[in-house]
Scaffold this active site. Structure first.
Site, mmCIF file in Angstrom:
data_model
loop_
_atom_site.group_PDB
_atom_site.id
_atom_site.type_symbol
_atom_site.label_atom_id
_atom_site.label_comp_id
_atom_site.label_asym_id
_atom_site.label_seq_id
_atom_site.Cartn_x
_atom_site.Cartn_y
_atom_site.Cartn_z
ATOM 1 N N THR A 134 0.794 -1.231 0.000
ATOM 2 C CA THR A 134 0.000 0.000 0.000
ATOM 3 C C THR A 134 0.833 1.292 0.000
ATOM 4 O O THR A 134 0.592 2.177 -0.826
ATOM 5 C CB THR A 134 -0.944 0.002 1.223
ATOM 6 O OG1 THR A 134 -1.809 -1.114 1.082
ATOM 7 C CG2 THR A 134 -1.766 1.269 1.305
ATOM 8 N N ASN A 157 5.383 -0.588 3.750
ATOM 9 C CA ASN A 157 4.528 0.070 4.746
ATOM 10 C C ASN A 157 5.357 0.369 5.984
ATOM 11 O O ASN A 157 5.020 1.221 6.790
ATOM 12 C CB ASN A 157 3.342 -0.812 5.123
ATOM 13 C CG ASN A 157 2.273 -0.797 4.055
ATOM 14 O OD1 ASN A 157 2.215 0.112 3.234
ATOM 15 N ND2 ASN A 157 1.435 -1.812 4.064
ATOM 16 N N LYS A 171 -7.220 4.812 5.443
ATOM 17 C CA LYS A 171 -5.827 4.572 5.861
ATOM 18 C C LYS A 171 -5.043 5.880 5.761
ATOM 19 O O LYS A 171 -5.060 6.520 4.708
ATOM 20 C CB LYS A 171 -5.142 3.569 4.923
ATOM 21 C CG LYS A 171 -5.667 2.157 5.002
ATOM 22 C CD LYS A 171 -4.819 1.268 4.074
ATOM 23 C CE LYS A 171 -5.350 -0.150 4.035
ATOM 24 N NZ LYS A 171 -4.613 -1.005 3.093
ATOM 25 N N ASP A 172 -4.290 6.217 6.790
ATOM 26 C CA ASP A 172 -3.545 7.475 6.746
ATOM 27 C C ASP A 172 -2.622 7.550 5.525
ATOM 28 O O ASP A 172 -2.599 8.550 4.811
ATOM 29 C CB ASP A 172 -2.778 7.722 8.064
ATOM 30 C CG ASP A 172 -1.941 6.546 8.524
ATOM 31 O OD1 ASP A 172 -1.306 5.901 7.675
ATOM 32 O OD2 ASP A 172 -1.902 6.277 9.742
HETATM 33 ZN ZN ZN Z 1 -3.024 -1.540 -0.316
HETATM 34 ZN ZN ZN Z 2 -3.263 -5.119 1.751
#
Ligand code: ZN
Ligand code: ZN
Length: 544
Positions: A80, A101, A164-165
């Site tokens: 992400t 991440n 999500k931030d």
């Molecule tokens: Zn993602």
């Molecule tokens: Zn994921």
């Protein structure tokens, strides 16, 4: 006769001169760019549920816009943080620094989170919330949104939104007006002091509506009668995760808390609602400059991890998201006007089918536990080189070695690499190849894959050795699934363009994620981001 011919030629010439469009005296600009990212949306979701989509959502973008059908991530760590950064920087983890991440930071001797910033604090979380020490400072390059800001003397308004931030913060860039994300402790949309010291009144009012609580009071039922979900398996599968507070992975689902809300289509509902509220209250697209709204729908990722690519849950999530997107587009038609705004839709990565599902159909797949592999390797290293914790950390399938210990015991990188290879790369194991990240050039992988590995290596943030597992193998539990590999299912994502200056059509030419920012830069007549490695997608420009 001769004179007549000449006259005719002159008249024709003058007509054709008139037909040519006069060069514009001022540059044409879209009122608004809407960047839509769908977290974990693999390419085939555009088509698998096509017949059940409405005319106003995905189908409208695909059929009235321009569809790049062969669009891939151009690096191996399909996660992400890197995905959102790559789309907007037009760059790669090696250069923009967003390698995961999270990653191990040898200076701090700890794992750091992609959007963490200990110098700022949460704004709007109240006493309940702590998530908020967030900003884009870990990203080393500019985004297309930064470039738009620079080009407009910072008059263009740029806002990022996602549950999500990292999904809101990274796209909006360094010079954004705001990024808002959801705090699952307080149930509020929050931001950080990186952007402002107090939430705008409209965000406070929006939070005060307690929309998440109202949605939680409802059950999650399927949108259509459940027997119509023929693109999915039967509801109850042993390799699906049971959602929070439930006993079986079946409909109807209860939405027990804010966390569970995000693993239901209501996570998209609240994202859509704050998107509409942002457009209205921030008057996005109603000023002289081009504004840029970056929206990421995080919920498909939460649902996808939990119940996989062939679950009724994920099908229902996409059918409802299609309706959410249709609602946003029709609102833009009504406020900014069709043709005055530019939209692109893509994803931050794809996803691998659940290993158990594939195995059931005799397709090679499996799960491994990286934690176990690391302790096994540590033991082997201790046996060969002497006692100690040789592997300090593991992230993104990479091992971070203890370089001090290696120096002390006179152990070279190559010795460790050879040992890992000897222990892991054995007949019958699920390991495909071991990569010495300090010497990717010598990696014995086909030329197609080498750049994917080169593009993730950042000397300050990457590990030393990378373990590549075979296709459809991933680290994780036997229930649910994940992404993060260099194989096609994780790298092939949708890319659809729509609206201002976008011709109708499609291409199967190879396009890469980095081309998005380069294409936007060419459309908007601004400089591409400073680490951009992509090129404008020619088909979008040549067919006008
Ligand atoms: Zn993602
Ligand atoms: Zn994921």
């Amino acid at each position: 006769m001769k004179h007549l011919t000449l006259l005719f030629v002159l008249i024709s010439l003058s007509i054709s001169a008139q037909k040519k469009t006069k060069p514009a005296t001022t540059l044409s600009k879209p009122k608004l760019v809407l960047g839509i990212m769908v977290d974990q949306m693999r390419y085939d979701y555009l088509y698998r549920y096509y017949d059940k989509y409405t005319e106003g959502g995905f189908k409208r973008l695909m059929n009235e816009g321009f569809n790049c059908k062969n669009n891939h991530y151009h690096y191996a760590s399909t996660i992400t943080g890197p995905g959102h950064a790559a789309v907007y920087t037009g760059s790669v983890p090696a250069v923009n620094g967003i390698v995961g991440n999270e990653w191990y930071d040898p200076l701090a001797n700890r794992t750091v989170y992609v959007a963490e910033d200990t110098t700022v604090r949460a704004v709007g979380a109240g006493e309940a919330g702590v998530e908020g020490k967030r900003s884009p400072v870990n990203m080393h390059t500019t985004t297309i949104t930064d470039q738009l800001k620079i080009a407009s003397e910072f008059r263009s308004k740029v806002i990022g939104i996602a549950v999500k931030d990292r999904g809101g913060i990274l796209p909006a860039g360094h010079s954004a007006d705001a990024a808002y994300w959801f705090d699952a402790k307080s149930g509020n949309w929050i931001t950080s002091t990186y952007y402002m010291n107090d939430l705008p009144q409209w965000v406070k009012d929006f939070n005060a509506q307690k929309m998440p609580d109202k949605l939680m009071a409802q059950k999650w039922e399927t949108l259509l009668p459940i027997e119509k979900y023929t693109e999915s398996e039967a509801d109850n599968q042993e390799y699906e995760n049971v959602l929070s507070g439930e006993k079986l992975p079946v409909f109807p689902h209860t939405v027990a808390n804010y966390g569970a809300l995000l693993t239901s289509p209501y996570g998209n509902t609240i994202t859509k609602e704050i998107t509409l509220a942002t457009l209205k209250n921030e008057k996005m697209g109603q000023g002289k400059e081009t504004d840029f709204l970056c929206v990421s729908f995080s919920t498909p990722d939460y649902v996808g991890h939990a119940t996989g690519t062939h679950s009724i849950e994920i099908e229902d999530t996409y059918l409802r998201l299609d309706r959410d997107i249709a609602e946003v587009l029709s609102k833009l038609d009504a406020t900014i006007g069709k043709g005055n705004y530019l939209v692109f839709l893509t994803a931050d990565h794809g996803v691998t089918d659940i290993a158990g599902f594939l195995k059931k159909h005799k397709i090679p797949a499996g799960t491994i536990e990286m934690g176990k592999e690391v302790s096994y390797l540590n033991g082997e290293m201790a046996a060969k080189f002497g006692e100690g914790k040789w592997i300090k950390a593991q992230d993104n399938y990479q091992l971070y070695l203890d370089h001090e210990l290696m120096a002390k015991k006179n152990v070279t990188m190559n010795q460790v690499y050879e040992l890992v290879k000897e222990k892991m790369l054995i007949l019958g194991s699920s390991v495909y190849q071991i990569i010495n990240l300090h010497d990717i050039n010598s990696a014995n992988v086909p030329p197609y894959y080498k750049p994917l590995i080169e593009n993730i290596y950042n000397p300050k943030r990457s590990g030393d050795i990378m373990i590549l597992f075979e296709p459809a193998w991933y680290s994780g539990s036997k229930k649910g699934t994940t992404h993060g590999t260099m194989w096609q299912s994780d790298r092939h994502v949708p890319l659809v363009w729509y609206g201002w200056k976008i011709p109708q059509g499609e291409t199967v030419e190879q396009t890469y994620i980095a081309d998005i920012a380069a294409t936007l830069a060419a459309l908007l007549n601004v400089l591409e981001p400073n680490g951009c490695v992509g090129s404008p997608i020619k088909d979008i420009f040549s067919k006008k």
